[in-house]
Design an enzyme around this catalytic site. Structure first.
Site, PDB file in Angstrom:
ATOM      1  N   ASP A 226       0.876  -1.175   0.000  1.00 55.02           N
ATOM      2  CA  ASP A 226       0.000   0.000   0.000  1.00 55.02           C
ATOM      3  C   ASP A 226       0.917   1.230   0.000  1.00 55.02           C
ATOM      4  OD1 ASP A 226      -2.359   1.630   0.446  1.00 55.02           O
ATOM      5  OD2 ASP A 226      -1.647   1.839   2.505  1.00 55.02           O
ATOM      6  N   ASP A 424      -1.615  -0.675   5.968  1.00 61.80           N
ATOM      7  CA  ASP A 424      -1.866  -0.098   7.287  1.00 61.80           C
ATOM      8  C   ASP A 424      -3.247   0.512   7.417  1.00 61.80           C
ATOM      9  OD1 ASP A 424      -1.539   2.223   5.729  1.00 61.80           O
ATOM     10  OD2 ASP A 424      -0.898   3.349   7.497  1.00 61.80           O
ATOM     11  N   ASP A 428      -7.216  -1.937   3.713  1.00 59.63           N
ATOM     12  CA  ASP A 428      -6.283  -2.993   3.341  1.00 59.63           C
ATOM     13  C   ASP A 428      -6.657  -4.339   3.961  1.00 59.63           C
ATOM     14  OD1 ASP A 428      -4.714  -1.124   1.954  1.00 59.63           O
ATOM     15  OD2 ASP A 428      -3.625  -0.589   3.767  1.00 59.63           O
TER      16      ASP A 428
END
Length: 453
Positions: A226, A424, A428
């Site tokens: 991410d 995080d 996600d």
């Protein structure tokens, strides 16, 4: 084996903690309008078509569309992106996001299980319930292996008894069959290896949820990262200060921070913080106005100072083509250019961006040296994503991914090889659960840390 099955069921029950964490994000009450009178009701009573109001600092209860008011909404809980999104009449809002500034009135479009948050919860639940194919094979093998070995041991005892051996000798030979058939190496060596692996990991700040995670991590071929809060810091900071010819950097920063000091927008806070770090004092402002989606304006020393996007500033005064090109160049590098003018005269440009962590390029390089392909998955636009990718050194970039799209990306890469997902944000969680191995960084949310597979 039976004991192992019981422990497996117990550990599966613990994965529901991730789902509980997601559910706790959802507001428990909503303020709806009944005959133009505000009424606080449980979230379950909100129906499609109801009009609800959200004050600054409150969570948006359900998915809806703005019918009155303007605001900046922090959607990081769902999208993972740190910069709030400006909302005005006609824009969609999602449940569990936070209204940061203005008062808005919205019409409910999705409630209950149809909301964006509920869909994410469902994806996490479905992914957690999915059993790995190899686990099914192991179940089948064990179901056949145990009764066959016991049967052979019993036959061995009977044959030796028929051959005239004493019961004690026959029993010894039957037990020998069981002992030899038992995979003792797996029973003894594996726990020791797991203990050592977990111990070394813990010393380096790495926690494995179970032994399967430890084993799977060593087989990873692709690492999906991410962007916000993983590769980058997750907080906007000032990166460039470009004053016009008649002003210095301190002049520009002084006027800009004075103007932005009354704004709650994260970009504004980045400008104000930069001024504080540079020991630049702010000037008193009057007639402050916030133009959601465009910028801010105020009177400073009797002069009108306006700050905002290139589009907005260009609509109120003539901007030189050279300045517009500078702003475009900054945008190409993944930065957000803010223009400031005083009485229609350009003060300069201040660029704000969510910068790459200092150790991200090194970490990505080390993964690549292990033969692992590193892919960045983000909801940002292509231009910003490419700029971050170039700076961090990832192999591939997938930009413009919606909250539910990361899980699909993971599924696609799983067809090519073993996949690890690092993230995080709440958004996600489904991707972390769907991946062969999910890695939640230390700064991540509780839900992510509970979603590590």
């Amino acid at each position: 084996i039976t004991l192992g099955k019981m422990l497996e069921s117990y550990s599966k029950g613990k994965t529901t903690n991730a789902i509980k964490g997601l559910m706790n994000l959802a507001p428990k009450k909503a303020t709806i309008l009944v005959d133009n009178v505000e009424k606080v009701v449980p979230i379950e009573e909100v129906k499609i078509g109801d009009i609800f109001v959200v004050k600054p600092g409150e969570n948006i209860p359900v998915d809806g569309v703005v019918i009155e008011g303007e605001s900046a909404v922090n959607e990081s809980a769902l999208t993972g992106e740190s910069i709030p999104v400006d909302k005005t009449v006609g824009d969609n809002v999602s449940g569990a996001t936070v209204n940061q500034s203005g008062f808005i009135k919205c019409k409910a479009t999705k409630v209950g299980e149809d909301t964006t948050l509920s869909q994410i919860i469902k994806m996490v639940s479905d992914a957690s319930a999915t059993k790995a194919p190899i686990a099914k094979v192991a179940d089948k093998v064990s179901g056949i292996f145990v009764p066959i070995v016991i049967s052979i041991a019993v036959v061995t005892i009977i044959v030796w008894l028929l051959c005239g051996a004493t019961f004690g000798n026959a029993l010894v030979r039957g037990i020998s069959v069981l002992v030899i058939s038992c995979p003792c190496a797996l029973g003894l060596a594996t726990p020791v290896a797991i203990m050592v692996g977990n111990g070394v990991g813990a010393k380096n700040g790495i926690l494995f949820k179970n032994a399967t995670s430890l084993e799977t991590t060593g087989k990873v071929s692709y690492v999906l990262l991410d962007k916000t809060g993983t590769i980058t810091n997750g907080t906007p900071v000032v990166t460039d200060i470009i004053p016009s010819e008649n002003y210095t950097e301190n002049d520009l920063l002084s006027y800009a921070s004075s103007l932005e000091s009354k704004s709650e927008h994260p970009l504004a806070k980045a400008v104000v913080q930069k001024a504080k770090d540079s020991n630049i004092n702010t000037i008193e402002t009057k007639d402050f106005k916030s133009l959601t989606g465009n910028g801010v304006s105020a009177k400073i020393n009797g002069k009108t100072v306006v700050g905002g996007s290139v589009k907005h500033i260009s609509s109120i005064t003539n901007i030189d083509e050279k300045v517009i090109k500078q702003a475009d160049d900054l945008a190409t590098k993944g930065k957000t250019p803010l223009l400031f003018v005083m009485d229609n005269q350009l003060l300069g440009i201040i660029a704000v961006a969510d910068v790459v962590k200092s150790d991200s390029p090194k970490a990505i390089k080390e993964l690549q040296n292990m033969g692992i392909k590193v892919v960045m998955v983000t909801g940002d636009n292509e231009k910003t994503a490419q700029a971050i990718a170039k700076e961090s050194g990832v192999d591939e970039v997938i930009a413009g991914v919606l909250p539910d799209g990361k899980e699909k990306v993971v599924t696609q890469y799983k067809q090519k090889g073993m996949v690890a997902m690092v993230g995080d944000g709440i958004n996600d969680a489904p991707a972390l659960t769907r991946a062969d191995i999910g890695i939640a960084i230390g700064a991540g949310t509780d839900v992510d840390r509970k979603s590590v597979v």
